[in-house]
Design a protein around this motif. Structure first.
Motif, mmCIF file in Angstrom:
data_model
loop_
_atom_site.group_PDB
_atom_site.id
_atom_site.type_symbol
_atom_site.label_atom_id
_atom_site.label_comp_id
_atom_site.label_asym_id
_atom_site.label_seq_id
_atom_site.Cartn_x
_atom_site.Cartn_y
_atom_site.Cartn_z
ATOM 1 N N SER A 199 10.964 12.411 5.122
ATOM 2 C CA SER A 199 10.140 12.094 4.347
ATOM 3 C C SER A 199 9.778 13.555 3.458
ATOM 4 N N ALA A 200 8.567 13.539 2.989
ATOM 5 C CA ALA A 200 7.910 15.021 2.691
ATOM 6 C C ALA A 200 6.562 14.863 2.461
ATOM 7 N N LEU A 201 5.821 15.868 2.678
ATOM 8 C CA LEU A 201 4.397 16.083 2.165
ATOM 9 C C LEU A 201 4.296 15.926 0.736
ATOM 10 N N ASN A 202 2.962 15.617 0.343
ATOM 11 C CA ASN A 202 2.614 15.182 -1.062
ATOM 12 C C ASN A 202 3.510 14.330 -1.714
ATOM 13 N N LEU B 177 0.797 -1.225 0.043
ATOM 14 C CA LEU B 177 -0.178 -0.015 0.136
ATOM 15 C C LEU B 177 0.977 1.363 0.054
ATOM 16 N N TYR B 178 0.060 2.361 -0.197
ATOM 17 C CA TYR B 178 0.829 3.639 -0.320
ATOM 18 C C TYR B 178 0.010 4.821 0.411
ATOM 19 N N LEU B 179 0.888 5.489 1.133
ATOM 20 C CA LEU B 179 0.404 6.680 1.868
ATOM 21 C C LEU B 179 0.973 8.045 1.111
ATOM 22 N N ASP B 180 -0.097 8.743 0.766
ATOM 23 C CA ASP B 180 0.332 10.314 0.428
ATOM 24 C C ASP B 180 -0.263 11.343 1.476
ATOM 25 N N VAL B 181 0.652 11.808 2.203
ATOM 26 C CA VAL B 181 0.268 12.482 2.977
ATOM 27 C C VAL B 181 0.210 14.073 2.854
ATOM 28 N N ALA B 182 -0.591 14.529 2.795
ATOM 29 C CA ALA B 182 -0.949 16.298 2.467
ATOM 30 C C ALA B 182 -0.885 17.208 3.425
ATOM 31 N N LYS B 183 -1.014 16.714 4.891
ATOM 32 C CA LYS B 183 -1.071 17.576 5.787
ATOM 33 C C LYS B 183 -0.542 17.209 7.144
ATOM 34 N N LEU B 184 0.393 17.804 7.966
ATOM 35 C CA LEU B 184 0.734 17.262 9.383
ATOM 36 C C LEU B 184 0.754 18.461 10.119
ATOM 37 N N HIS B 185 0.632 18.356 11.576
ATOM 38 C CA HIS B 185 0.712 19.568 12.148
ATOM 39 C C HIS B 185 2.057 19.528 13.202
ATOM 40 N N VAL C 64 4.391 7.971 8.362
ATOM 41 C CA VAL C 64 5.247 9.203 8.326
ATOM 42 C C VAL C 64 4.691 10.169 9.295
ATOM 43 N N GLN C 65 5.410 10.825 10.155
ATOM 44 C CA GLN C 65 5.058 11.613 11.283
ATOM 45 C C GLN C 65 5.715 12.948 11.295
ATOM 46 N N ALA C 66 5.185 13.971 12.025
ATOM 47 C CA ALA C 66 5.697 15.121 12.040
ATOM 48 C C ALA C 66 6.903 15.219 13.220
ATOM 49 N N ASN C 67 7.857 15.730 12.988
ATOM 50 C CA ASN C 67 9.140 15.896 13.976
ATOM 51 C C ASN C 67 9.009 17.616 14.212
ATOM 52 N N VAL C 68 8.573 17.711 15.470
ATOM 53 C CA VAL C 68 8.306 19.331 15.740
ATOM 54 C C VAL C 68 9.729 20.013 15.998
ATOM 55 N N GLU C 69 10.704 19.220 16.193
ATOM 56 C CA GLU C 69 11.929 20.017 16.328
ATOM 57 C C GLU C 69 12.613 20.453 15.026
ATOM 58 N N THR C 70 12.445 19.355 14.276
ATOM 59 C CA THR C 70 13.076 19.846 12.715
ATOM 60 C C THR C 70 12.083 20.442 11.792
ATOM 61 N N GLN C 71 10.910 20.192 12.411
ATOM 62 C CA GLN C 71 9.572 20.799 11.194
ATOM 63 C C GLN C 71 9.305 20.168 10.092
ATOM 64 N N GLU C 72 9.887 18.596 9.964
ATOM 65 C CA GLU C 72 9.818 17.960 8.878
ATOM 66 C C GLU C 72 9.189 16.873 9.205
ATOM 67 N N ALA C 73 8.770 15.936 7.827
ATOM 68 C CA ALA C 73 8.186 14.705 7.974
ATOM 69 C C ALA C 73 9.163 13.551 7.874
#
Length: 201
Positions: free
Chosen positions: A114-117, A50-58, A84-93
């Motif tokens: 990773s990266a959004l979209n 399967l595949y995930l395409d994450v468009a938005k994280l907080h 895929v998760q948000a890293n609040v320290e680096t502000q990156e996926a």
């Protein structure tokens, strides 16, 4: 959750095969979570793609934000998750794996940035307690007559482990995120009842 029953995609890969993908769309508000589990017909050896395409994280510390695929055992209260998760320290996926126990708060194992979209592929299989994860990513290429196309190929990122539980199945957990989930019903033995969809039923 919005489900689009069946979409056919011809996806180029290094083997140039076609895939039959079923898509669902999920928009989970900040501070909320959505989860689901899929019944299986496989026994000791199971596999799915399967595949995930994450468009938005907080990217703040107030709420966890991520999209995860879980392989679980509800009786023992244990699971392993890839996502895929948000890293609040680096502000990156980030692409991570977590060994979950209902009594502990696991530290993520970082597999890669990773990266959004961006499509992240999850090719997961297990035999007994032995589990293997292989990541697939989209690679831009130039084809015949200088035509650009994308190829979904192995990224070389893998994770193999012997679990301390016997998997009962897989599902997803989406937290504070907007994500598309694409399940390849052609390249799996997880649930044979999904296959008739491929035959037009």
């Amino acid at each position: 959750m919005k489900i689009i029953p069946l979409l056919f995609f011809a996806l180029f890969s290094n083997m140039c095969f076609s895939q039959v993908l079923v898509k669902s769309e999920h928009s989970v508000k900040k501070g909320m979570a959505e989860s689901n589990q899929f019944p299986k017909t496989c026994t000791d050896e199971c596999s799915f793609l399967l595949y995930l395409d994450v468009a938005k994280l907080h990217f703040d510390e107030e709420f966890a934000s991520g999209a995860y695929i879980l392989v679980f055992n509800t009786v023992e209260g244990k699971s392993i998750s890839f996502g895929v998760q948000a890293n609040v320290e680096t502000q990156e996926a980030e692409l991570v794996v977590l060994h979950n126990d209902e009594n502990t708060n696991p530290e993520p194992i970082l597999l890669a940035k990773s990266a959004l979209n961006t499509w992240e592929g999850f090719n997961i299989s297990w035999e007994g307690k032995n589990l293997l994860f292989e990541n697939l990513r989209s690679v831009k290429k130039i084809g015949y007559n200088s035509t650009p196309y994308s190829s979904l190929e192995s990224s070389g990122i893998t994770y193999e482990t012997e679990l301390d539980f016997v998997p009962e199945g897989f599902g997803y957990m989406f937290m504070s995120s907007d994500v598309e989930l694409w399940i390849d019903i052609e390249s799996q033995n997880y649930n044979e009842e999904w296959r008739p969809v491929d035959n037009g039923n």
